[in-house]
Design an enzyme around this catalytic site. Structure first.
Site, mmCIF file in Angstrom:
data_model
loop_
_atom_site.group_PDB
_atom_site.id
_atom_site.type_symbol
_atom_site.label_atom_id
_atom_site.label_comp_id
_atom_site.label_asym_id
_atom_site.label_seq_id
_atom_site.Cartn_x
_atom_site.Cartn_y
_atom_site.Cartn_z
ATOM 1 N N SER A 161 57.803 76.564 -0.622
ATOM 2 C CA SER A 161 59.046 76.809 -1.365
ATOM 3 C C SER A 161 58.806 76.872 -2.870
ATOM 4 C CB SER A 161 60.065 75.716 -1.049
ATOM 5 O OG SER A 161 59.532 74.445 -1.355
ATOM 6 N N ASP A 405 66.906 66.225 -6.390
ATOM 7 C CA ASP A 405 65.702 66.942 -5.951
ATOM 8 C C ASP A 405 64.755 67.027 -7.150
ATOM 9 O OD1 ASP A 405 63.748 68.845 -5.432
ATOM 10 O OD2 ASP A 405 65.101 70.237 -4.404
ATOM 11 N N HIS A 408 61.758 70.722 -6.759
ATOM 12 C CA HIS A 408 61.982 72.130 -7.111
ATOM 13 C C HIS A 408 62.466 72.265 -8.557
ATOM 14 C CE1 HIS A 408 62.135 71.896 -2.666
ATOM 15 N NE2 HIS A 408 61.354 72.953 -2.805
#
Ligand SMILES: *[C@@H]1O[C@H](CO)[C@@H](O)[C@H](O)[C@H]1NC(C)=O
Ligand SMILES: *[C@@H]1O[C@H](CO)[C@@H](O)[C@H](O)[C@H]1NC(C)=O
Ligand SMILES: *[C@@H]1O[C@H](CO)[C@@H](O)[C@H](O)[C@H]1NC(C)=O
Ligand SMILES: *[C@@H]1O[C@H](CO)[C@@H](O)[C@H](O)[C@H]1NC(C)=O
Length: 429
Positions: A161, A405, A408
């Site tokens: 990702s 998070d 990311h």
């Protein structure tokens, strides 16, 4: 395999159960990532002095032996004069005149997990920092020029990702000079394809979080827990990478759960699976060697270039930078100032493996050593400003740190810099 088949057959029963399963899978993923970050708290003490891996220059352009007769040509290079500077050593400077390179709302391709402004991030400072190497400057990104160079060609990002984030950043950097009717983006399972029709060029992303075949290869349903990677399986995915003119690999996040890796010998189809446990570093080395070997066998280095992006750091535990407990990237709006800052020790041991594999590699893979410069950017993560996979509980809402998070990155943001580095290395190797 049996449970997986059982799950998938029951999935077909209703769309709702599929939806719930997908949510659960992602909740598991995030819990695991956070859990991972906290384990580093306890491992901090074990940090050891590790010998310095090779410098990026040493990695670069190690030409295969026996090419004495013809001078080496490097595909895409505009000049053969070597850049006398380590692009990866430098500092972040405030620059309102050239940053951000694009606006979040201008780029429709950013997935809702990375659109931080749209999801209520109150500050924008993270968008105004420019990477300034100590000895030189990055080439400024010219989208028209890059598309001209990609005419009739295929560029492909392969990995997890985080590589997808870099891919989307690349699309955002390029798409503005292409008229609306002449571009498109489509996803087919593991493959996402952006087309620039007037240039007959594609820029693609292929999901393969371990590069090798694993039981986490489904682009939607993937599990970090009980992950199994199959030894010697790179061709399983590799056949989809063949023919790319520029390849950009990464792999890291999925290896580091703090547990040993399960390595499968034989096939996933066998009833009795032959699985051995391996230390993370050894398993990672196995994958890196497979990648190098794959490049050696399948890439025509007279016309193609291969890049490898190093580990993307996370900021899940503020103990690492301020000694204060219970914090993470949430509410962080400035980068870390300490030039020597480096988060967790496990990243050093993985970096050492990368250095070892590339120093022995016979093929020129351009190394994008983005780890150190990204280590400073505790402010650049998506934190709580992203689309959530499931509704938040009152307990979570009361404690935003619990669901931030810190893996990311917001776009526009840090990953545009990774692409400026890629751009500079592509044309000025
Ligand atoms: C960008 O590249 C194009 C095509 O090579 C060139 O015509 C143009 O002048 C460049 N723009 C800048 C600002 O350098
Ligand atoms: C478009 O590019 C592909 C390679 O990616 C090439 O095979 C094809 O001939 C090109 N088509 C045109 C019309 O240039
Ligand atoms: C965010 O950080 C600032 C200091 O930088 C602090 O004053 C504030 O209380 C923090 N907010 C939250 C919600 O933690
Ligand atoms: C990448 O950069 C870091 C920091 O500059 C350095 O410590 C490390 O050795 C580099 N890694 C490799 C493999 O060159």
């Amino acid at each position: 395999m049996k449970t997986q088949q059982h799950i998938s057959s029951s999935l077909r029963k209703t769309k709702i159960s599929f939806y719930i399963f997908t949510l659960l899978a992602f909740i598991f993923f995030i819990i695991l990532l956070l859990g991972q970050d906290f384990t580093f708290l306890f491992r901090q003490q074990q940090q050891q002095q590790l010998s310095q891996p090779l410098s990026p220059q040493q990695q670069l352009l190690q030409q295969e032996g026996g090419q004495e007769e013809t001078p080496p040509t490097i595909p895409f290079a505009e000049t053969m004069s070597e850049l006398e500077c380590d692009l990866f050593s430098g500092k972040w400077v405030w620059d309102e005149s050239t940053r951000p390179i694009y606006e979040e709302w201008e780029c429709p391709y950013i997935q809702p997990q990375l659109t931080c402004q749209k999801h209520g991030r109150p500050d924008r400072d993270y968008q105004f920092l420019r990477w300034q190497p100590h000895g030189c400057s990055l080439q400024s990104f010219n989208a028209t020029f890059m598309l001209e160079k990609l005419r009739g060609k295929k560029m492909m990002f392969v990995g997890d990702s985080l590589n997808r984030g870099q891919y989307v950043s690349m699309i955002c950097l390029l798409h503005r000079v292409i008229p609306e009717h002449a571009k498109s983006m489509e996803t087919f399972d593991s493959l996402t394809v952006f087309r620039a029709e007037e240039y007959n060029a594609t820029i693609e992303f292929y999901w393969a979080p371990f590069l090798l075949e694993s039981n986490s290869d489904n682009a939607i349903i993937h599990r970090v827990t009980e992950r199994i990677v199959r030894k010697g399986s790179i061709n399983k995915h590799g056949r989809y990478w063949e023919g790319a003119d520029i390849l950009v690999f990464n792999t890291y996040l999925w290896w580091i759960t703090g547990m040993k890796m399960n390595i499968l010998r034989g096939s996933f189809d066998e009833e009795r699976k032959d699985i051995v446990e391996m230390e993370t570093e050894d398993a990672y080395r196995m994958a890196m060697k497979s990648m190098v070997k794959w490049v050696q066998r399948n890439v025509d280095l007279q016309k193609s270039r291969v890049f490898f992006t190093s580990m993307s750091p996370s900021h899940g535990n503020s103990v690492e930078w301020e000694g204060g407990p219970n914090g993470n990237c949430y509410n962080q709006t400035t980068p870390i100032e300490d030039p020597a800052y480096w988060g967790t020790s496990s990243r050093r041991s993985i970096m050492k493996v990368i250095g070892e594999v590339f120093s022995k590699s016979a093929v020129p893979i351009t190394f994008l050593n983005i780890t150190q410069l990204s280590e400073y950017r505790k402010d650049a993560h998506t934190s709580i400003y992203k689309k959530q996979w499931s509704p938040l509980t009152p307990e979570q809402l009361a404690n935003p740190v619990s669901y931030a998070d810190c893996v990311h990155w917001c776009l526009p943001g840090l990953q545009d810099t990774w692409n400026e580095l890629l751009y500079t290395k592509l044309f000025r190797p």
